[in-house]
Design an enzyme around this catalytic site. Structure first.
Site, PDB file in Angstrom:
ATOM      1  CD  GLU A  36      29.812  28.771  -6.966  1.00  0.00           C
ATOM      2  OE1 GLU A  36      30.498  28.444  -7.937  1.00  0.00           O
ATOM      3  OE2 GLU A  36      29.729  28.082  -5.938  1.00  0.00           O
ATOM      4  CG  HIS A  53      30.652  25.610  -2.625  1.00  0.00           C
ATOM      5  ND1 HIS A  53      29.695  24.633  -2.802  1.00  0.00           N
ATOM      6  CD2 HIS A  53      31.085  25.946  -3.864  1.00  0.00           C
ATOM      7  CE1 HIS A  53      29.570  24.387  -4.094  1.00  0.00           C
ATOM      8  NE2 HIS A  53      30.403  25.175  -4.760  1.00  0.00           N
TER       9      HIS A  53
END
Ligand code: PGA
Length: 232
Positions: free
Chosen positions: A154, A84
């Site tokens: 993302e 992430h």
């Protein structure tokens, strides 16, 4: 379609139990919840599918603050997010460590959501394609097209900022990513009930990784319902 709720460092075991008791995912969509480590047990006990937010590559060892696949599997956790952008930005995660985490987790039977995405500066300076290429190829070289592997696009500038990629930007990035590694690709970055349908309608978008809007049962359910409408 896969919809994953990334709770980041929110919700202890009590709030996790509360959310899980109130949450009923619609048919026709795969839904996973990713609570913080201390709430994984409460999540698993609820019967919902639970992923961790990170996992280490070693089976065990002197790695303070990390968690192994073996421990996650013993808890009943089914998968993990790796790479992430918050891990990359604040905790020194690199393409190499992301690849190592991905390979170890897949090798032990965990499902993996590996995250990639460019920063605002990288996009503005025309480096989006290069950055995505490096990040995806590192995972592709290490893991290949594994049936338990999913990528998440993302864009860092869209995470927690309220700025969402336009469906066209998302579609373009997803097409590039899929040309490098042919696995499902989720979109992440300020996904909300109001924009979920538009984003999920893009042919290259196979689901969503949802942060802020996954903390509220009502808004997360609405996003899952939007995804279920694309079930074919
Ligand atoms: P956001 O977070 O939905 O709050 O932008 C997405 C993520 O970080 O996975």
């Amino acid at each position: 379609m896969l919809i994953a709720g990334n709770w980041k460092m929110y919700k202890g075991p009590g709030e996790t139990r509360e959310f899980c008791a109130a949450f009923a995912p619609p048919d026709g969509v795969d839904v996973v919840l990713c609570p913080p480590f201390g709430s994984l047990g409460a999540g698993v006990a609820s019967g919902h599918t639970i992923y961790a937010q990170n996992v280490h590559w070693a089976d065990e060892g002197a790695f303070t603050g990390e968690v192994s696949t073996k421990i996650l599997l013993e808890l009943g956790v089914r998968g993990a997010i790796v790479g992430h952008s918050e891990r990359r930005q604040y905790f020194g995660e690199t393409d190499e460590t992301v690849a190592r985490r991905t390979v170890a987790a897949l090798g032990h039977g965990l499902k993996v959501i590996a995250c990639v995405g460019e920063s605002a500066e990288e996009r503005e300076s025309g480096q989006t394609e290069l950055v995505l290429r490096l990040q995806v190829e590192s995972v592709a070289d290490a893991a290949g097209t594994h049936s338990n592997l999913v990528l998440a696009y993302e864009p860092v500038w869209a995470i927690g900022t309220g700025k969402t990629a336009t469906p066209e930007i998302a579609q373009e990035a997803h097409a590039l990513i899929k040309s490098l590694l042919d696995v499902p690709v989720l979109y992440g970055g300020s996904v909300k009930p109001e924009n979920a349908e538009e984003l999920l309608s893009q042919p290259g978008v196979d689901g969503a990784l949802v942060g802020g809007a996954s903390l509220d049962v009502e808004s997360f359910t609405a996003i899952c319902q939007a995804a279920a409408r694309f079930h074919s």
